[in-house]
Design a protein around this motif. Structure first.
Motif, PDB file in Angstrom:
ATOM      1  N   PHE A  79      97.449  71.042  -8.827  1.00  0.00           N
ATOM      2  CA  PHE A  79      98.326  71.341  -9.956  1.00  0.00           C
ATOM      3  C   PHE A  79      98.085  72.746 -10.493  1.00  0.00           C
ATOM      4  CE2 PHE A  79      94.408  70.066 -11.891  1.00  0.00           C
ATOM      5  CZ  PHE A  79      94.289  70.877 -13.005  1.00  0.00           C
ATOM      6  N   TRP A  80      99.065  73.222 -11.224  1.00  0.00           N
ATOM      7  CA  TRP A  80      98.953  74.392 -12.086  1.00  0.00           C
ATOM      8  C   TRP A  80      99.406  73.973 -13.474  1.00  0.00           C
ATOM      9  CZ3 TRP A  80     101.208  75.141  -7.237  1.00  0.00           C
ATOM     10  CH2 TRP A  80     100.639  76.110  -6.408  1.00  0.00           C
ATOM     11  N   LEU A  81      98.850  74.579 -14.474  1.00  0.00           N
ATOM     12  CA  LEU A  81      99.386  74.511 -15.829  1.00  0.00           C
ATOM     13  C   LEU A  81      99.793  75.933 -16.140  1.00  0.00           C
ATOM     14  CD1 LEU A  81      99.947  72.830 -18.367  1.00  0.00           C
ATOM     15  CD2 LEU A  81      97.642  73.409 -19.151  1.00  0.00           C
ATOM     16  N   ILE A  82     101.089  76.123 -16.399  1.00  0.00           N
ATOM     17  CA  ILE A  82     101.604  77.475 -16.641  1.00  0.00           C
ATOM     18  C   ILE A  82     102.309  77.522 -17.991  1.00  0.00           C
ATOM     19  CG2 ILE A  82     101.835  77.979 -14.172  1.00  0.00           C
ATOM     20  CD1 ILE A  82     104.880  77.565 -14.476  1.00  0.00           C
ATOM     21  N   GLU A  83     102.444  78.735 -18.514  1.00  0.00           N
ATOM     22  CA  GLU A  83     103.185  78.933 -19.762  1.00  0.00           C
ATOM     23  C   GLU A  83     104.194  80.044 -19.534  1.00  0.00           C
ATOM     24  OE1 GLU A  83     102.415  78.905 -24.517  1.00  0.00           O
ATOM     25  OE2 GLU A  83     100.761  79.530 -23.222  1.00  0.00           O
ATOM     26  N   VAL A  84     105.464  79.679 -19.668  1.00  0.00           N
ATOM     27  CA  VAL A  84     106.584  80.597 -19.455  1.00  0.00           C
ATOM     28  C   VAL A  84     107.632  80.352 -20.534  1.00  0.00           C
ATOM     29  CG1 VAL A  84     106.216  80.850 -16.957  1.00  0.00           C
ATOM     30  CG2 VAL A  84     107.619  78.979 -17.796  1.00  0.00           C
ATOM     31  N   ASN A  85     108.719  81.080 -20.486  1.00  0.00           N
ATOM     32  CA  ASN A  85     109.751  80.988 -21.518  1.00  0.00           C
ATOM     33  C   ASN A  85     110.795  79.902 -21.281  1.00  0.00           C
ATOM     34  OD1 ASN A  85     108.771  83.130 -23.174  1.00  0.00           O
ATOM     35  ND2 ASN A  85     109.526  84.556 -21.625  1.00  0.00           N
ATOM     36  N   SER A  86     110.889  79.394 -20.044  1.00  0.00           N
ATOM     37  CA  SER A  86     111.940  78.416 -19.755  1.00  0.00           C
ATOM     38  C   SER A  86     111.628  77.669 -18.462  1.00  0.00           C
ATOM     39  CB  SER A  86     113.290  79.121 -19.600  1.00  0.00           C
ATOM     40  OG  SER A  86     113.269  79.956 -18.444  1.00  0.00           O
ATOM     41  N   LYS A  87     112.325  76.560 -18.268  1.00  0.00           N
ATOM     42  CA  LYS A  87     112.203  75.829 -17.012  1.00  0.00           C
ATOM     43  C   LYS A  87     112.662  76.706 -15.850  1.00  0.00           C
ATOM     44  CE  LYS A  87     115.110  72.582 -15.622  1.00  0.00           C
ATOM     45  NZ  LYS A  87     115.840  71.304 -15.529  1.00  0.00           N
ATOM     46  N   GLU A  88     113.702  77.487 -16.089  1.00  0.00           N
ATOM     47  CA  GLU A  88     114.218  78.366 -15.036  1.00  0.00           C
ATOM     48  C   GLU A  88     113.160  79.375 -14.592  1.00  0.00           C
ATOM     49  OE1 GLU A  88     117.211  76.166 -16.919  1.00  0.00           O
ATOM     50  OE2 GLU A  88     115.893  77.606 -17.914  1.00  0.00           O
ATOM     51  N   GLU A  89     112.409  79.911 -15.562  1.00  0.00           N
ATOM     52  CA  GLU A  89     111.343  80.854 -15.213  1.00  0.00           C
ATOM     53  C   GLU A  89     110.242  80.143 -14.424  1.00  0.00           C
ATOM     54  OE1 GLU A  89     108.220  84.050 -17.203  1.00  0.00           O
ATOM     55  OE2 GLU A  89     109.661  83.030 -18.513  1.00  0.00           O
ATOM     56  N   ILE A  91     110.633  77.609 -12.468  1.00  0.00           N
ATOM     57  CA  ILE A  91     111.197  77.405 -11.123  1.00  0.00           C
ATOM     58  C   ILE A  91     111.105  78.686 -10.314  1.00  0.00           C
ATOM     59  CG2 ILE A  91     113.357  76.995  -9.860  1.00  0.00           C
ATOM     60  CD1 ILE A  91     114.047  74.963 -12.164  1.00  0.00           C
ATOM     61  N   GLU A  92     111.471  79.812 -10.924  1.00  0.00           N
ATOM     62  CA  GLU A  92     111.427  81.090 -10.204  1.00  0.00           C
ATOM     63  C   GLU A  92     110.009  81.431  -9.759  1.00  0.00           C
ATOM     64  OE1 GLU A  92     113.940  82.867  -8.912  1.00  0.00           O
ATOM     65  OE2 GLU A  92     115.113  81.162  -9.656  1.00  0.00           O
ATOM     66  N   TRP A  93     109.019  81.206 -10.621  1.00  0.00           N
ATOM     67  CA  TRP A  93     107.638  81.448 -10.223  1.00  0.00           C
ATOM     68  C   TRP A  93     107.251  80.557  -9.045  1.00  0.00           C
ATOM     69  CZ3 TRP A  93     104.420  85.224 -10.748  1.00  0.00           C
ATOM     70  CH2 TRP A  93     104.508  86.085 -11.847  1.00  0.00           C
ATOM     71  N   MET A  94     107.559  79.289  -9.119  1.00  0.00           N
ATOM     72  CA  MET A  94     107.107  78.354  -8.093  1.00  0.00           C
ATOM     73  C   MET A  94     107.857  78.517  -6.772  1.00  0.00           C
ATOM     74  SD  MET A  94     104.475  76.927  -9.103  1.00  0.00           S
ATOM     75  CE  MET A  94     103.876  78.000 -10.395  1.00  0.00           C
ATOM     76  N   LYS A  95     109.043  79.072  -6.806  1.00  0.00           N
ATOM     77  CA  LYS A  95     109.746  79.376  -5.563  1.00  0.00           C
ATOM     78  C   LYS A  95     109.010  80.458  -4.780  1.00  0.00           C
ATOM     79  CE  LYS A  95     114.246  79.916  -5.900  1.00  0.00           C
ATOM     80  NZ  LYS A  95     115.588  80.202  -6.497  1.00  0.00           N
ATOM     81  N   ARG A  96     108.182  81.244  -5.465  1.00  0.00           N
ATOM     82  CA  ARG A  96     107.406  82.303  -4.816  1.00  0.00           C
ATOM     83  C   ARG A  96     106.098  81.785  -4.235  1.00  0.00           C
ATOM     84  NH1 ARG A  96     107.265  86.715  -9.473  1.00  0.00           N
ATOM     85  NH2 ARG A  96     105.812  87.684  -8.028  1.00  0.00           N
TER      86      ARG A  96
END
Length: 142
Positions: A79-89, A91-96
């Motif tokens: 797992f990762w625990l991440i903090e971003v501004n939105s679900k879309e962000e 998703i974009e991180w995890m697509k990488r």
């Protein structure tokens, strides 16, 4: 917004197969990107379910069930625990992210972490104060 990102297990991860040096290097680079961007709060791989246990609750009864657990596709391998501004962000991180199991099919699940406000009026001022105290205590311990 915080998100829990779960890497779903595979038959190979449940068999205890370790990632290759190449994948470990690629994941390390990806994690460095997340940390440099201030996104990653935590992240770990998990041992196979045969080394784990579940506790089943039924009223006041507690039953401990030792692993392994049959439904591999429902298990979490890391797992990762991440903090971003939105679900879309998120998703974009995890697509990488590199394919967690190099070849073949892998799956990552992204779920938003609930905040105190999500619990509504049932989460009283006293309960909020208690949670704040506990979070402060945890921060001091680590």
């Amino acid at each position: 917004m915080k998100f829990m990102v779960m890497v779903k297990a595979t038959a190979a991860s449940e068999a205890g197969e370790m990632p290759s040096e190449k994948l470990l290097t690629e994941m390390g680079q990806f994690n460095e990107e997340l940390v440099r961007a201030g996104v990653m709060l935590a992240g770990e791989g998990l041992h196979p379910s045969r080394k784990g246990a579940r506790i089943r609750f039924n009223g006041s009864q507690r039953t401990v069930i030792d692993g392994p657990f049959a439904e591999t596709k429902e298990l979490v391998a890391g797992f990762w625990l991440i903090e971003v501004n939105s679900k879309e962000e998120a998703i974009e991180w995890m697509k990488r992210c590199p394919n967690p199991f190099e070849e073949g099919e892998s799956e990552i699940e992204i779920r938003q972490v609930m905040t105190a406000d999500d619990f509504g009026p049932e989460f009283t001022a006293e309960a909020r104060a208690q949670e704040d105290r506990l979070r402060e205590q945890i921060a001091k311990q680590h």
